[in-house]
Design a protein around this motif. Sequence first.
Motif, mmCIF file in Angstrom:
data_model
loop_
_atom_site.group_PDB
_atom_site.id
_atom_site.type_symbol
_atom_site.label_atom_id
_atom_site.label_comp_id
_atom_site.label_asym_id
_atom_site.label_seq_id
_atom_site.Cartn_x
_atom_site.Cartn_y
_atom_site.Cartn_z
ATOM 1 N N VAL A 67 0.703 -1.355 0.088
ATOM 2 C CA VAL A 67 -0.066 -0.223 0.141
ATOM 3 C C VAL A 67 0.892 1.072 -0.090
ATOM 4 O O VAL A 67 0.268 2.466 -0.205
ATOM 5 C CB VAL A 67 -1.039 0.049 1.319
ATOM 6 C CG1 VAL A 67 -0.049 0.162 2.592
ATOM 7 C CG2 VAL A 67 -2.021 1.170 1.097
ATOM 8 N N ASN A 92 0.227 4.534 -1.999
ATOM 9 C CA ASN A 92 -0.785 5.455 -1.812
ATOM 10 C C ASN A 92 -0.475 6.837 -1.116
ATOM 11 O O ASN A 92 -0.142 6.552 0.052
ATOM 12 C CB ASN A 92 -1.964 4.606 -1.427
ATOM 13 C CG ASN A 92 -3.054 5.512 -1.112
ATOM 14 O OD1 ASN A 92 -3.129 6.461 -1.075
ATOM 15 N ND2 ASN A 92 -4.236 4.728 -1.323
ATOM 16 N N GLU A 127 -7.484 0.392 -0.974
ATOM 17 C CA GLU A 127 -8.112 -0.552 -1.892
ATOM 18 C C GLU A 127 -8.130 -1.930 -1.077
ATOM 19 O O GLU A 127 -7.318 -2.188 -0.165
ATOM 20 C CB GLU A 127 -7.502 -0.834 -3.049
ATOM 21 C CG GLU A 127 -7.612 0.324 -4.252
ATOM 22 C CD GLU A 127 -6.720 -0.086 -5.477
ATOM 23 O OE1 GLU A 127 -6.190 -0.974 -5.571
ATOM 24 O OE2 GLU A 127 -7.011 0.835 -6.406
ATOM 25 N N GLU A 128 -9.212 -2.655 -1.120
ATOM 26 C CA GLU A 128 -9.537 -3.926 -0.231
ATOM 27 C C GLU A 128 -8.163 -4.701 -0.154
ATOM 28 O O GLU A 128 -7.807 -5.125 0.729
ATOM 29 C CB GLU A 128 -10.693 -4.419 -0.714
ATOM 30 C CG GLU A 128 -10.927 -5.812 -0.108
ATOM 31 C CD GLU A 128 -12.306 -6.368 -0.225
ATOM 32 O OE1 GLU A 128 -12.255 -7.766 -0.447
ATOM 33 O OE2 GLU A 128 -13.267 -5.668 -0.609
ATOM 34 N N GLN A 129 -7.657 -5.075 -1.479
ATOM 35 C CA GLN A 129 -6.339 -6.146 -1.539
ATOM 36 C C GLN A 129 -5.231 -5.198 -0.873
ATOM 37 O O GLN A 129 -4.317 -6.091 -0.478
ATOM 38 C CB GLN A 129 -6.073 -6.470 -2.819
ATOM 39 C CG GLN A 129 -5.538 -5.245 -3.632
ATOM 40 C CD GLN A 129 -6.769 -4.382 -4.300
ATOM 41 O OE1 GLN A 129 -7.652 -4.406 -4.047
ATOM 42 N NE2 GLN A 129 -6.372 -3.675 -5.485
ATOM 43 N N ASN A 130 -5.317 -4.189 -0.485
ATOM 44 C CA ASN A 130 -3.998 -3.520 0.171
ATOM 45 C C ASN A 130 -4.386 -3.211 1.712
ATOM 46 O O ASN A 130 -3.370 -2.623 2.456
ATOM 47 C CB ASN A 130 -3.443 -2.190 -0.216
ATOM 48 C CG ASN A 130 -3.224 -2.242 -1.932
ATOM 49 O OD1 ASN A 130 -2.494 -3.417 -2.280
ATOM 50 N ND2 ASN A 130 -3.583 -1.184 -2.584
#
Length: 418
Positions: A7, A10, A135-138
């Motif tokens: 992540v 970001n 984001e969800e995967q992060n």
Amino acid sequence: MTAVTSVWRNAQFRRVWGAGAISTLGGEIGELAIPVLALMTLAASASELSFVRAALLVPFLLLTLWAGVVVDRSRRRPLMIAADLARGVLLALVCWFAVAGWLTIPMLIVAALLLGSFTVVYAMADFAFLPLIVEEQNLLDANARITATQSAIGIAGAGAGGALVQLITAPLALGLNALSYFVSGSLITAVRAEETARGRTEHASAFREARAGIDLLIRHPVLRGLVAEAGVWNFGNEIFTIALTILVLQDYQLGPLILGIVLMSGGLGAVLGSMSSRRLTERFGYGRALIGSLLLGNTAPLIGIAFAGAASATAVIALTLAFLMSGVGIGVANSQAVSIRQLAVPAEVRGRVNAGYRLASWGFLALGALAGGVLVSVTGSWPAAIIGAVIMALASIPVAASPARKVVALDDLAHAAP
């Protein structure tokens, strides 16, 4: 294998991370400065210290549900900024009154009550805000990085807090805590995120919206196990913390620096655990890594305090090692548990479900603080610390007995949902 991605690219996450890092550093200093201020500057008794500690925590019992509804109805970023600024002003005033010699125990209790209230608002908004910019995967990586950073700062903060309190006194240390909140608020101001105020649901009262969050929390078997563990652990930990503080500062007269070093070892362990969280999750899945780390983190304090029945180098070493191992377990578990809680329910009810979770888990903090004062007065500080540590060790049972042990990837939460 469980997929977990990075992540750090970001920019909005980096700003939120930076704000959290600064305020956590200040909070670590304040966490040690407040009891030292009460015990050593204002000559508080064990009962009075428990009242100060309970005042910090009672808002989590009284305001959490309301704050969860407000968070779900409002934009989170302005709430976080306002809470940071309010906490900074409040602690600056406490510092001023203490330096001037005007501060009393009742005034400190009122200040603690207000500080806890602003912290409730910030914590609820922060929890719901992170999934909006990550984001969800992060999300697991984000929570692991935040946990690792908080733990790393816990190392510096606890040790620096003990040294600062001893060198510049508790009131001035609280002034630094105030400054950290001002810096945190300015960093959150720079975050850009798309969020809209949901507003009040038609014909729905705040009580009904809050109750809907609690109902979902109770019906979800994985979240139910997590909230039971948190409540039991927090209750025992407050008893343990108050007893340990009095044991080290008053009974053994080892000073704030030694207390800071012991607490600092827990932060070091949590850094190591947080750094391992992603790898352990990929290797064993969320459930098994979570339960194993809880067993380690929740049991270690009992082993350490058992060797600390008298003031000695052995006692300090035992407590330091126990906090180190406990930190490792908690560092792994926190990253996973927070990610599970954030993704186990839809975004539109996340604030209210988290409010129900916090009501149960944090509510027991206030009860544990009051119980800690009573137990220290009745049994003495070391037996009270033993009792608190036993309760902490038992806290792993609800999660171990829940479907959490079967969760390999976050997609598995859908199968456990009510």
